[in-house]
Enzyme design. Sequence first.
Site, PDB file in Angstrom:
ATOM      1  N   ASN A  62      37.121  67.958  53.579  1.00 11.63           N
ATOM      2  CA  ASN A  62      37.994  68.935  54.218  1.00 11.63           C
ATOM      3  C   ASN A  62      39.102  68.213  54.977  1.00 11.63           C
ATOM      4  O   ASN A  62      38.886  67.121  55.523  1.00 11.63           O
ATOM      5  CB  ASN A  62      37.187  69.798  55.201  1.00 11.63           C
ATOM      6  CG  ASN A  62      38.041  70.841  55.906  1.00 11.63           C
ATOM      7  OD1 ASN A  62      38.761  71.595  55.278  1.00 11.63           O
ATOM      8  ND2 ASN A  62      37.976  70.848  57.239  1.00 11.63           N
ATOM      9  N   ILE A  98      33.773  80.041  55.268  1.00 12.58           N
ATOM     10  CA  ILE A  98      32.636  79.171  55.623  1.00 12.58           C
ATOM     11  C   ILE A  98      31.886  78.829  54.334  1.00 12.58           C
ATOM     12  O   ILE A  98      31.472  79.735  53.585  1.00 12.58           O
ATOM     13  CB  ILE A  98      31.715  79.887  56.632  1.00 12.58           C
ATOM     14  CG1 ILE A  98      32.464  80.092  57.960  1.00 12.58           C
ATOM     15  CG2 ILE A  98      30.433  79.061  56.858  1.00 12.58           C
ATOM     16  CD1 ILE A  98      31.716  80.908  58.976  1.00 12.58           C
ATOM     17  N   GLY A 122      49.222  76.282  50.089  1.00  7.79           N
ATOM     18  CA  GLY A 122      48.881  75.235  49.132  1.00  7.79           C
ATOM     19  C   GLY A 122      49.733  73.989  49.177  1.00  7.79           C
ATOM     20  O   GLY A 122      49.869  73.286  48.165  1.00  7.79           O
ATOM     21  N   THR A 123      50.309  73.652  50.332  1.00 10.88           N
ATOM     22  CA  THR A 123      51.121  72.422  50.385  1.00 10.88           C
ATOM     23  C   THR A 123      50.247  71.181  50.248  1.00 10.88           C
ATOM     24  O   THR A 123      50.662  70.181  49.657  1.00 10.88           O
ATOM     25  CB  THR A 123      51.928  72.328  51.702  1.00 10.88           C
ATOM     26  OG1 THR A 123      51.033  72.273  52.805  1.00 10.88           O
ATOM     27  CG2 THR A 123      52.889  73.497  51.837  1.00 10.88           C
ATOM     28  N   ASN A 124      49.005  71.247  50.754  1.00 12.84           N
ATOM     29  CA  ASN A 124      48.082  70.116  50.543  1.00 12.84           C
ATOM     30  C   ASN A 124      47.694  70.017  49.067  1.00 12.84           C
ATOM     31  O   ASN A 124      47.602  68.923  48.517  1.00 12.84           O
ATOM     32  CB  ASN A 124      46.838  70.269  51.412  1.00 12.84           C
ATOM     33  CG  ASN A 124      47.072  69.784  52.829  1.00 12.84           C
ATOM     34  OD1 ASN A 124      47.096  68.588  53.077  1.00 12.84           O
ATOM     35  ND2 ASN A 124      47.286  70.714  53.740  1.00 12.84           N
ATOM     36  N   HIS A 132      41.467  68.568  58.223  1.00 17.65           N
ATOM     37  CA  HIS A 132      41.625  69.355  59.456  1.00 17.65           C
ATOM     38  C   HIS A 132      42.838  68.809  60.203  1.00 17.65           C
ATOM     39  O   HIS A 132      42.965  67.578  60.339  1.00 17.65           O
ATOM     40  CB  HIS A 132      40.364  69.262  60.324  1.00 17.65           C
ATOM     41  CG  HIS A 132      40.479  70.095  61.576  1.00 17.65           C
ATOM     42  ND1 HIS A 132      40.347  71.476  61.574  1.00 17.65           N
ATOM     43  CD2 HIS A 132      40.746  69.730  62.848  1.00 17.65           C
ATOM     44  CE1 HIS A 132      40.540  71.913  62.813  1.00 17.65           C
ATOM     45  NE2 HIS A 132      40.780  70.891  63.605  1.00 17.65           N
TER      46      HIS A 132
HETATM   47  C1  GRF Z   1      47.095  73.235  56.985  1.00 18.01           C
HETATM   48  O1  GRF Z   1      47.505  73.306  58.329  1.00 18.01           O
HETATM   49  C2  GRF Z   1      45.881  72.391  56.897  1.00 18.01           C
HETATM   50  O2  GRF Z   1      45.830  71.372  57.843  1.00 18.01           O
HETATM   51  C3  GRF Z   1      44.797  73.324  57.210  1.00 18.01           C
HETATM   52  O3  GRF Z   1      45.185  74.561  56.672  1.00 18.01           O
HETATM   53  C4  GRF Z   1      46.593  74.592  56.512  1.00 18.01           C
HETATM   54  C5  GRF Z   1      46.815  74.870  55.046  1.00 18.01           C
HETATM   55  O4  GRF Z   1      47.996  74.464  54.603  1.00 18.01           O
HETATM   56  N1  GRF Z   1      43.561  72.843  56.659  1.00 18.01           N
HETATM   57  P1  GRF Z   1      48.324  74.516  53.011  1.00 18.01           P
HETATM   58  O5  GRF Z   1      47.711  75.787  52.446  1.00 18.01           O
HETATM   59  O6  GRF Z   1      47.729  73.288  52.394  1.00 18.01           O
HETATM   60  O7  GRF Z   1      49.810  74.526  52.967  1.00 18.01           O
END
Ligand code: GRF
Length: 207
Positions: free
Chosen positions: A108, A93, A12-14, A110
């Site tokens: 999304n 998916i 969950g860093t994003n 990527h």
């Molecule tokens: C990250 O590498 C992101 O690019 C990809 O999945 C991974 C998830 O990272 N979509 P986080 O869970 O957001 O840390």
Amino acid sequence: MQKIAVCVSGGGTNLQAIIDKVADGTIKNTEIAVVISNKKDAFALERAKSAGIPAEYIGPKDFADREAFADAMLETLDKYDIDLVVLAGYLVIVPERMIQKYRNRIINIHPSLIPAHCGMGYYGLKVHESVLAMGNKVTGATVHFVDEEADHGPIILQKAVEVCEGDTPEILQKRVMEQAEWNILPQAIDLIGAGKVKIEDNIAHII
Ligand code: GRF
């Protein structure tokens, strides 16, 4: 005020970047209404709870079939009156009925410059392993709208990141996250919330 649902499967860093940038005003006109994960133990769910955001577990394997899972996802999105779905490291998916109902309202992140190193089987560290195996000197991240094909919908934002000598997949993943993902995903959410993303002939334009 746009209400977003963030779908997660891992650390969950994003998600944390989105939480922090809503809090500091970088992302305007946006409320994180719910965080949904297919993994009960995803640390991303802990991040949501720490931020006082509703956190829901919806696991595909708990349902009789894909249609029942799709029903559960759609009911939850309806319950929270969601305008935009954000896939942030979500390794499921997306059901077709969800894509149809939220056409060009699911985005999304990527971790490569689509169309390179993407599609089925390209996720997490595998993407960076592929970049290093190819000997790319530049990689990066892409935010795109989700359609019926994996990593294929209209591209909203991209940011390039240098590949350095001696990079391991882990080092490269961290650099792509820090320099690209954690910036362009919040930026895309803010632009969409401000009505600044328009699609013409399946090309996304920032107006
Ligand atoms: C990250 O590498 C992101 O690019 C990809 O999945 C991974 C998830 O990272 N979509 P986080 O869970 O957001 O840390």
